[in-house]
Design a protein around this motif. Structure first.
Motif, mmCIF file in Angstrom:
data_model
loop_
_atom_site.group_PDB
_atom_site.id
_atom_site.type_symbol
_atom_site.label_atom_id
_atom_site.label_comp_id
_atom_site.label_asym_id
_atom_site.label_seq_id
_atom_site.Cartn_x
_atom_site.Cartn_y
_atom_site.Cartn_z
ATOM 1 N N VAL A 196 0.824 -1.223 0.000
ATOM 2 C CA VAL A 196 0.000 0.000 0.000
ATOM 3 C C VAL A 196 0.860 1.277 0.000
ATOM 4 O O VAL A 196 0.879 2.024 -0.976
ATOM 5 C CB VAL A 196 -0.994 0.057 1.193
ATOM 6 N N HIS A 215 6.277 6.993 8.553
ATOM 7 C CA HIS A 215 6.273 5.624 9.066
ATOM 8 C C HIS A 215 6.499 5.666 10.563
ATOM 9 O O HIS A 215 6.483 6.762 11.161
ATOM 10 C CB HIS A 215 7.341 4.804 8.332
ATOM 11 N N SER A 216 6.770 4.501 11.145
ATOM 12 C CA SER A 216 6.820 4.455 12.615
ATOM 13 C C SER A 216 8.012 5.221 13.199
ATOM 14 O O SER A 216 8.022 5.524 14.381
ATOM 15 C CB SER A 216 6.847 3.007 13.092
ATOM 16 N N LYS A 245 -3.707 0.862 12.547
ATOM 17 C CA LYS A 245 -3.915 1.236 13.958
ATOM 18 C C LYS A 245 -5.240 2.005 14.047
ATOM 19 O O LYS A 245 -5.364 3.083 13.449
ATOM 20 C CB LYS A 245 -2.786 2.149 14.455
ATOM 21 N N THR A 261 -10.548 -2.256 -4.004
ATOM 22 C CA THR A 261 -9.437 -3.203 -4.172
ATOM 23 C C THR A 261 -9.895 -4.384 -5.033
ATOM 24 O O THR A 261 -9.202 -4.796 -5.972
ATOM 25 C CB THR A 261 -8.945 -3.686 -2.787
HETATM 26 P P1 NDP Z 1 1.824 -2.991 7.275
HETATM 27 O O1 NDP Z 1 1.707 -3.469 8.686
HETATM 28 O O2 NDP Z 1 2.599 -3.773 6.298
HETATM 29 O O3 NDP Z 1 2.438 -1.503 7.295
HETATM 30 C C1 NDP Z 1 1.996 -0.567 8.222
HETATM 31 C C2 NDP Z 1 2.806 0.695 8.057
HETATM 32 O O4 NDP Z 1 2.358 1.606 9.047
HETATM 33 C C3 NDP Z 1 4.303 0.483 8.249
HETATM 34 O O5 NDP Z 1 5.025 1.161 7.252
HETATM 35 C C4 NDP Z 1 4.568 1.083 9.630
HETATM 36 O O6 NDP Z 1 5.810 1.722 9.749
HETATM 37 C C5 NDP Z 1 3.476 2.127 9.715
HETATM 38 N N1 NDP Z 1 3.171 2.387 11.130
HETATM 39 C C6 NDP Z 1 2.842 1.489 12.077
HETATM 40 N N2 NDP Z 1 2.685 2.111 13.249
HETATM 41 C C7 NDP Z 1 2.931 3.408 13.046
HETATM 42 C C8 NDP Z 1 2.950 4.547 13.873
HETATM 43 N N3 NDP Z 1 2.672 4.467 15.168
HETATM 44 N N4 NDP Z 1 3.248 5.728 13.303
HETATM 45 C C9 NDP Z 1 3.532 5.819 12.009
HETATM 46 N N5 NDP Z 1 3.535 4.782 11.159
HETATM 47 C C10 NDP Z 1 3.237 3.592 11.684
HETATM 48 O O7 NDP Z 1 0.336 -2.759 6.803
HETATM 49 P P2 NDP Z 1 -0.317 -2.662 5.317
HETATM 50 O O8 NDP Z 1 0.276 -1.545 4.566
HETATM 51 O O9 NDP Z 1 -0.356 -4.009 4.733
HETATM 52 O O10 NDP Z 1 -1.804 -2.284 5.726
HETATM 53 C C11 NDP Z 1 -2.128 -1.105 6.422
HETATM 54 C C12 NDP Z 1 -3.595 -1.139 6.782
HETATM 55 O O11 NDP Z 1 -4.358 -1.175 5.591
HETATM 56 C C13 NDP Z 1 -4.015 -2.380 7.589
HETATM 57 O O12 NDP Z 1 -5.055 -2.004 8.471
HETATM 58 C C14 NDP Z 1 -4.570 -3.314 6.533
HETATM 59 O O13 NDP Z 1 -5.526 -4.205 7.046
HETATM 60 C C15 NDP Z 1 -5.201 -2.329 5.587
HETATM 61 N N6 NDP Z 1 -5.313 -2.794 4.207
HETATM 62 C C16 NDP Z 1 -6.493 -2.549 3.586
HETATM 63 C C17 NDP Z 1 -6.683 -2.917 2.277
HETATM 64 C C18 NDP Z 1 -7.975 -2.610 1.635
HETATM 65 O O14 NDP Z 1 -8.294 -3.189 0.628
HETATM 66 N N7 NDP Z 1 -8.753 -1.662 2.170
HETATM 67 C C19 NDP Z 1 -5.639 -3.630 1.527
HETATM 68 C C20 NDP Z 1 -4.393 -3.765 2.258
HETATM 69 C C21 NDP Z 1 -4.257 -3.362 3.548
HETATM 70 P P3 NDP Z 1 7.221 0.908 9.721
HETATM 71 O O15 NDP Z 1 7.439 0.559 8.299
HETATM 72 O O16 NDP Z 1 8.195 1.886 10.235
HETATM 73 O O17 NDP Z 1 7.026 -0.296 10.606
#
Ligand code: NDP
Length: 285
Positions: free
Chosen positions: A170, A189-190, A211, A265
């Motif tokens: 994404v 990002h985090s 989150k 999607t």
């Molecule tokens: P990932 O877990 O692979 O990535 C999450 C990202 O969020 C990471 O880059 C992470 O940073 C960042 N992150 C996490 N915590 C924090 C924080 N506290 N502050 C800032 N950034 C943060 O998730 P996905 O990209 O796969 O999915 C994200 C969301 O989208 C999920 O809820 C998933 O279910 C949803 N989703 C929905 C879809 C749809 O069709 N609607 C399709 C795919 C996903 P870091 O890289 O530094 O760890």
């Protein structure tokens, strides 16, 4: 300001209806778009997603080939199935539902799919083409997000776009696609220092974090377009990454959860598969 709703459910229904018509035309030429979906193991969320994809295929008039493999499947067994599907002319798209069990390396598996059949857009070749700005099989969720953004009629060129999340499925691809539309893109990002400060500059804010209600109203600029990708399953039901009601008071447009990005999607997955079937028909592949 109270936001207008970016209704992904409605837009997805329109796209699917148009796909259905195109499928009828293809069938007159003897081509039935075929999507093979591979599910390894019994992850409950994956089962739901695979079920939705199968339903979408059947409603559109596609052939749906669902391969359910046990959680104990080895990488070699999965690669052998992909080889078979790569060679199968009735299969125009192959999708391996993630996550995979521990014994299987997802990168090896995704790279084994023929790039032309990679309707999820996760193959390194398709990612590379996306980075280079070349035509590619685009990943479905980011493609759906761009479609929603364009439907607002707001030009993306020159806008400040902030993407929270940098996943390969994404965050990164949506950032590349926004860049290709000449937006000025920031990826958070985090480890981002002062994330709220970045978010507050955004004309377009994409939250793909995972989150619940992470993005609060104080992080959103008045009039911003807010795309909530998050799907968080709480006891109260599905919740996005955006604190919906207060943010909707400030945004100009917002996607609801459910009914926003999610339905788009699947529509984009069908569209990618249809495009590959059309290309295969044209080339006799
Ligand atoms: P990932 O877990 O692979 O990535 C999450 C990202 O969020 C990471 O880059 C992470 O940073 C960042 N992150 C996490 N915590 C924090 C924080 N506290 N502050 C800032 N950034 C943060 O998730 P996905 O990209 O796969 O999915 C994200 C969301 O989208 C999920 O809820 C998933 O279910 C949803 N989703 C929905 C879809 C749809 O069709 N609607 C399709 C795919 C996903 P870091 O890289 O530094 O760890």
């Amino acid at each position: 300001m109270t936001a207008k709703i970016l209704d992904g459910k409605k837009m997805s229904a329109e796209i699917r209806a148009s796909i259905k018509e195109k499928v009828l035309l293809l069938k007159e030429k003897g081509i039935v778009p075929g999507l093979a979906v591979i599910l390894v193991g019994d992850n409950p969320a994956s089962k739901v997603y695979v079920g939705q994809k199968e339903k979408g295929c059947l409603e559109a008039g596609f052939a749906s080939f669902l391969h359910r493999l046990p959680g104990t499947t080895s990488q070699e067994e999965l690669l052998a199935l992909i080889d078979k599907l790569n060679a199968d002319k009735t299969v125009h798209g192959i999708l391996v539902q993630l996550p995979l069990p521990r014994q299987i390396d997802p990168d090896t598996v995704l790279a084994a799919i023929r790039p032309e059949k990679d309707v999820d857009g996760f193959h390194p070749v398709n990612i590379g083409r996306l980075v280079a700005g070349l035509p590619a099989s685009e990943p479905c969720t980011p493609k759906g997000i761009l479609r929603l953004l364009k439907s607002t009629g707001i030009p993306l060129s020159g806008k400040e776009a902030v993407v929270i999340g940098r996943s390969n499925i994404v965050g990164k691809p949506v950032a590349l696609m926004l860049l290709a539309e000449s937006a000025t893109v920031t990826i958070c990002h985090s480890k981002t220092a002062d994330l709220a400060e970045h978010a507050r500059r955004a004309d377009i804010l994409v939250a793909a974090i995972g989150k619940p209600r992470f993005v609060t109203a104080d992080m959103v600029k008045e009039g911003a377009v807010v795309i909530d990708v998050g799907i968080n399953r709480l006891e109260e039901g599905l919740v996005g990454d955006v604190d919906y009601e207060p943010v909707a008071e400030k945004a100009s447009w917002i996607t609801p959860v459910p009914g926003g990005v999610g339905p788009m999607t699947i529509a984009m997955l069908l569209e990618n598969t249809l495009e590959q079937a059309e290309k295969a028909g044209a080339s006799g592949r």
